[in-house]
Design a protein around this motif. Structure first.
Motif, PDB file in Angstrom:
ATOM      1  N   UNK A 281      -7.471  -5.722  -8.699  1.00  0.00           N
ATOM      2  CA  UNK A 281      -8.080  -4.855  -9.709  1.00  0.00           C
ATOM      3  C   UNK A 281      -7.774  -3.387  -9.449  1.00  0.00           C
ATOM      4  N   UNK A 282      -7.678  -3.027  -8.182  1.00  0.00           N
ATOM      5  CA  UNK A 282      -7.408  -1.629  -7.846  1.00  0.00           C
ATOM      6  C   UNK A 282      -6.016  -1.182  -8.306  1.00  0.00           C
ATOM      7  N   UNK A 283      -5.127  -2.129  -8.469  1.00  0.00           N
ATOM      8  CA  UNK A 283      -3.761  -1.799  -8.891  1.00  0.00           C
ATOM      9  C   UNK A 283      -3.571  -1.938 -10.395  1.00  0.00           C
ATOM     10  N   UNK A 284      -4.623  -2.239 -11.118  1.00  0.00           N
ATOM     11  CA  UNK A 284      -4.510  -2.396 -12.563  1.00  0.00           C
ATOM     12  C   UNK A 284      -4.285  -1.047 -13.233  1.00  0.00           C
ATOM     13  N   UNK A 285      -3.591  -1.070 -14.359  1.00  0.00           N
ATOM     14  CA  UNK A 285      -3.354   0.167 -15.113  1.00  0.00           C
ATOM     15  C   UNK A 285      -4.670   0.783 -15.577  1.00  0.00           C
ATOM     16  N   UNK A 286      -5.620  -0.082 -15.956  1.00  0.00           N
ATOM     17  CA  UNK A 286      -6.911   0.404 -16.446  1.00  0.00           C
ATOM     18  C   UNK A 286      -7.645   1.200 -15.375  1.00  0.00           C
ATOM     19  N   UNK A 287      -7.690   0.660 -14.165  1.00  0.00           N
ATOM     20  CA  UNK A 287      -8.393   1.363 -13.093  1.00  0.00           C
ATOM     21  C   UNK A 287      -7.666   2.645 -12.704  1.00  0.00           C
ATOM     22  N   UNK A 288      -6.352   2.580 -12.676  1.00  0.00           N
ATOM     23  CA  UNK A 288      -5.591   3.789 -12.319  1.00  0.00           C
ATOM     24  C   UNK A 288      -5.822   4.907 -13.332  1.00  0.00           C
ATOM     25  N   UNK A 289      -5.989   4.548 -14.602  1.00  0.00           N
ATOM     26  CA  UNK A 289      -6.197   5.571 -15.628  1.00  0.00           C
ATOM     27  C   UNK A 289      -7.614   6.110 -15.634  1.00  0.00           C
ATOM     28  N   UNK A 290      -8.606   5.224 -15.544  1.00  0.00           N
ATOM     29  CA  UNK A 290      -9.991   5.640 -15.755  1.00  0.00           C
ATOM     30  C   UNK A 290     -10.812   5.769 -14.473  1.00  0.00           C
ATOM     31  N   UNK A 291     -10.372   5.140 -13.385  1.00  0.00           N
ATOM     32  CA  UNK A 291     -11.155   5.180 -12.162  1.00  0.00           C
ATOM     33  C   UNK A 291     -12.396   4.323 -12.213  1.00  0.00           C
ATOM     34  N   UNK A 292     -12.525   3.505 -13.251  1.00  0.00           N
ATOM     35  CA  UNK A 292     -13.672   2.612 -13.422  1.00  0.00           C
ATOM     36  C   UNK A 292     -13.224   1.361 -14.163  1.00  0.00           C
TER      37      UNK A 292
END
Length: 514
Positions: A281-292
């Motif tokens: 999950x930490x490497x997902x694009x979503x987390x990288x963009x939003x931090x959540x």
């Protein structure tokens, strides 16, 4: 020690509250300042933090106004800040906004009585809460003090990131639990993490007497890379109050997120089973963009829920309530946001009113981010119901399948209602059907969050159980009444067997002394 950005302003630490530029600049040649100014604009533009015309507009293109009627610049992409203290100028603008009226907050949600909308709060929901607001809107005068309270807390009561940052590092999984049944569930979760081969450490939070050293040793035997934190200890950043006479302690989960030693904590409920290595999950694009990453629940937030205007937020038809069985947050960015979520859950601070509007802790994160005008990350796929497909053709959804934010794979199985199924029924399902994870129901519109799918929480009376014991209580189930049940192996191959292998049916092995 609490922080006040107002004091920072008075001391001259900020003179440009939009960009946070230091006020005391060195005496350099004018040409140097011009070059620096151009470079700053370029960098800010590259970071996406410039205040363009669109940044200052709400979805209906109305400008944000402060209490005096002046236009206020609110960043549309504040989530891109890299450091929690970078938000302080942003908070000044957010807390200066003109109070939103109830009629304004309601106006953007146009569901009618004929629409099939699932609201947790109905006219006769109960929940042992004061729900008079459901049938009669709270007045703007009634709303005002609660808005002022959270704004005062943000500006004056929170621990500064600059003082706390040294306490946090790395990534890890946060679980809140104690002795008894939660200890058994944690063991199942830990066995699955070990099976998945994750490198993430686990930190278990408990309160004082809840997790004695013997229980800690049991958990460490299952998963050696485990740490513990007593939320009652004076070392904690966020003080936690605990009333043993009160059954549900929502404040413990939010306090765990603030106090966790991890800079990037992933909160998991003890009855939540990862299907993939959570480290992905930490490497997902979503987390990288939003931090959540915030995952959705099945219900919507009523358009007249007081929490909308109190947080100066217009009702959203493209959002579901939040499901707090799993939450991922970068604390380096959102330390103050997490403190606001924890403040919402502090009943002594706010009489428990925020808990009642958000049904416990489940929505405190979403509305902390809304209050502070910060976007959050969410999966592109809505929640999937998982459960049993019974001999009489009925279906009982006892678990939520939550998805990877980018590719839609099942990432978690959160068995929130599984604990309501009586042991004789679980035993029968295991013996006759191989277990309780047989089928799933998924909305045909699960990528379109504005669409409506008929969902309810009802009951399974086990009428299909041929030798049903007398006095057995019905179980709670989610029902997607207009969706056909399909075999679970289509979306989570082998999970039925996995659940057995990791000891998911521990309750069938208990004795009267357990």
């Amino acid at each position: 020690m609490a922080v006040s950005w107002r004091n920072a302003l008075q001391e001259g630490r900020w003179n440009n509250m939009q960009l946070g530029v230091p006020s005391k600049m060195p005496q350099l040649p004018k040409q140097t300042y011009r070059i620096a100014a151009v470079a700053t604009l370029v960098i800010v533009g590259l970071l996406g933090l410039s205040y363009s015309k669109s940044d200052m507009r709400r979805p209906n293109d109305e400008p944000w106004m402060d209490k005096s009627g002046a236009e206020v610049r609110i960043l549309d992409n504040a989530h891109a800040f890299e450091n929690a203290d970078d938000f302080l100028p942003h908070f000044r603008n957010v807390t200066s906004l003109k109070p939103m009226l109830m009629r304004q907050a309601k106006s953007t949600c146009t569901w009618t009585a004929d629409d099939d909308v699932d609201f947790n709060f109905g006219e006769s929901s109960g929940w042992f809460l004061d729900l008079r607001w459901v049938t009669k809107d709270m007045s703007d005068k009634e709303l005002s003090p609660w808005r002022s309270q959270w704004q005062y807390a943000v500006n004056n009561k929170f621990v500064p990131w600059s003082e706390a940052a040294g306490n946090f590092e790395g990534r890890g999984i946060v679980i809140v639990g104690g002795n008894g049944k939660s200890l058994k569930r944690m063991k199942v979760l830990l066995r699955q993490l070990k099976r998945l081969g994750t490198r993430l450490p686990v930190e278990v939070h408990y309160f004082d007497f809840e997790l004695p050293s013997e229980a800690q040793a049991e958990l460490k035997e299952v998963y050696p890379s485990i740490l513990f934190n007593d939320l009652a200890g004076s070392h904690n950043i966020k003080e936690t109050r605990f009333n043993p006479m009160f059954g549900v302690h929502f404040q413990l989960k939010t306090a765990a997120m603030v106090n966790s030693r991890f800079a990037e904590p992933l909160l998991l409920d003890s009855d939540n089973i990862p299907v993939i290595d959570p480290e992905e999950l930490y490497e997902s694009d979503t987390y990288k963009e939003y931090g959540t990453i915030f995952w959705p629940d099945i219900a919507r937030t009523r358009m007249n829920n007081p929490i909308w205007p109190i947080t100066n937020t217009r009702c959203r038809m493209d959002e579901f309530e939040q499901e707090s069985g799993q939450i991922l947050v970068n604390k380096r960015k959102f330390f103050y946001h997490l403190q606001l979520a924890a403040w919402y859950m502090d009943s002594e601070e706010n009489e428990g009113r925020f808990q009642s509007w958000m049904l416990g802790d489940k929505d405190c994160y979403r509305f902390a981010w809304h209050a502070l005008k910060t976007k959050y990350g969410r999966p592109s796929r809505w929640v999937t119901s998982v459960g049993t497909s019974n001999d009489d053709g009925s279906y009982c959804g006892h678990t939520f399948a939550q998805h990877h934010p980018d590719d839609g794979r099942v990432a978690f199985m959160h068995g929130g209602l599984l604990k309501t199924i009586p042991e004789p029924v679980i035993k029968m399902q295991l013996e006759e059907h191989g277990g309780v994870f047989q089928a799933y129901k998924r909305s045909p519109f699960d990528h379109e969050f504005t669409e409506l799918t008929s969902t309810t929480i009802g009951f399974d009376n086990f009428d299909y159980f041929k030798d049903k014991p007398e006095g057995i209580l019905p179980a709670s189930c989610t029902h997607f009444s207009k969706v056909k049940a399909r075999p679970l192996d289509e979306i989570a191959p082998g999970f039925q067997e996995t659940f057995k292998e990791i000891g998911g049916y521990w309750m069938l092995e208990e004795t009267a002394d357990d």
